[in-house]
Design an enzyme around this catalytic site. Structure first.
Site, PDB file in Angstrom:
ATOM      1  CB  SER A 134      -0.789  -0.093   1.306  1.00 38.43           C
ATOM      2  OG  SER A 134      -1.601   1.343   1.414  1.00 38.43           O
ATOM      3  CE1 TYR A 147      -3.441  -1.677   5.782  1.00 37.00           C
ATOM      4  CE2 TYR A 147      -3.309   0.617   4.767  1.00 37.00           C
ATOM      5  CZ  TYR A 147      -3.415  -0.647   4.445  1.00 37.00           C
ATOM      6  OH  TYR A 147      -3.588  -1.411   3.396  1.00 37.00           O
TER       7      TYR A 147
END
Length: 247
Positions: A134, A147
């Protein structure tokens, strides 16, 4: 691209399911892996993929899944797609259990699955590992520390793996999506449909799971000596992690 076998984790929805569809369309024999058996059965009926249930955060479950796959022959590629984000708390209020959950699925899950298939990929002589990380690995943002930390950990694993496995002719591809609108990612993260929808409010065209899957299939279908080391994919409206055009 016939009779090449690929394992795709996190295949029951979103980018994982889209990757299964894209790879099947380009001739791969796909083993789709996820926890939800009902979703996998639907995907199998749609695509003809082989499906196996597995929890990537459970090493014993991963090893059992890998044994089943390898009983049918070696693999040519592995797609480590399983992952997720949980919570948007600031560091001061962050829940350690959310951080542990994210580390387990994004980092340790990728580790367990990679270790399970590395011997087969080395034996293959032309193996590929695609890591779906990501843009959160590249830049932190408020409410995203847990995250971002997990995805940065997965990216570090990916970079080290590329260095370690080059001598075995294994190419290690990293795809880093930005804003992708899928049916579950933001909902799982926030636990509320209205809050999840606000993430994409005013963004004319966020990426779709199919957009990302097309790039994943391209990377795996490229001649083996061509390695897309690191590919960042964002919608035009997301010029950077902190800059999103909303109309």
């Amino acid at each position: 691209m016939t009779n090449k076998r690929v394992v795709v984790t996190g295949a029951s929805s979103g980018i994982g399911a889209a990757a299964v569809r894209a790879l099947r369309k380009t001739g791969w024999d796909v083993i789709a892996v996820a926890r939800r058996e009902d979703r996998l059965k639907e995907l199998a009926a749609e695509t003809g993929a082989q499906v196996l249930t597995c929890d990537v955060t459970d090493q014993a479950s991963v090893e059992a899944m890998a044994r089943q796959v390898l009983e049918g022959g070696g693999v040519d590629a592995l797609v480590n797609n399983a992952g997720g984000a949980f919570g948007m708390d600031y560091v001061a209020e962050g829940k350690p259990e959310d951080w542990v959950r994210m580390y387990n699925v994004n980092v340790l899950g990728a580790l367990y699955v990679t270790q399970a298939f590395l011997p087969s990929l080395r034996e293959n002589g032309h193996g590929s590992i695609l890591m779906l990380t990501s843009t959160a690995a590249l830049a932190a943002y408020e409410g995203g520390a847990g995250y971002c930390a997990a995805k940065a950990g997965e990216e570090a694993l990916t970079q080290a793996l590329r260095l370690e496995e080059a001598e075995h002719n294994i190419r290690v591809i990293e795809i880093l999506p930005g804003m992708v609108k899928t049916e579950e990612f933001s909902l799982n993260r926030l636990g509320d449909a209205a809050a999840a929808e606000k993430i994409y409010a005013g963004v004319e065209k966020p990426l779709t799971a199919a957009d990302v899957a097309d790039v994943m299939a391209y990377a795996l279908n490229a001649p083996h000596h061509v390695n897309l080391d690191q590919v960042v994919i964002r919608p035009v409206a997301q010029a950077a992690q902190h800059k999103v055009i909303r109309r």
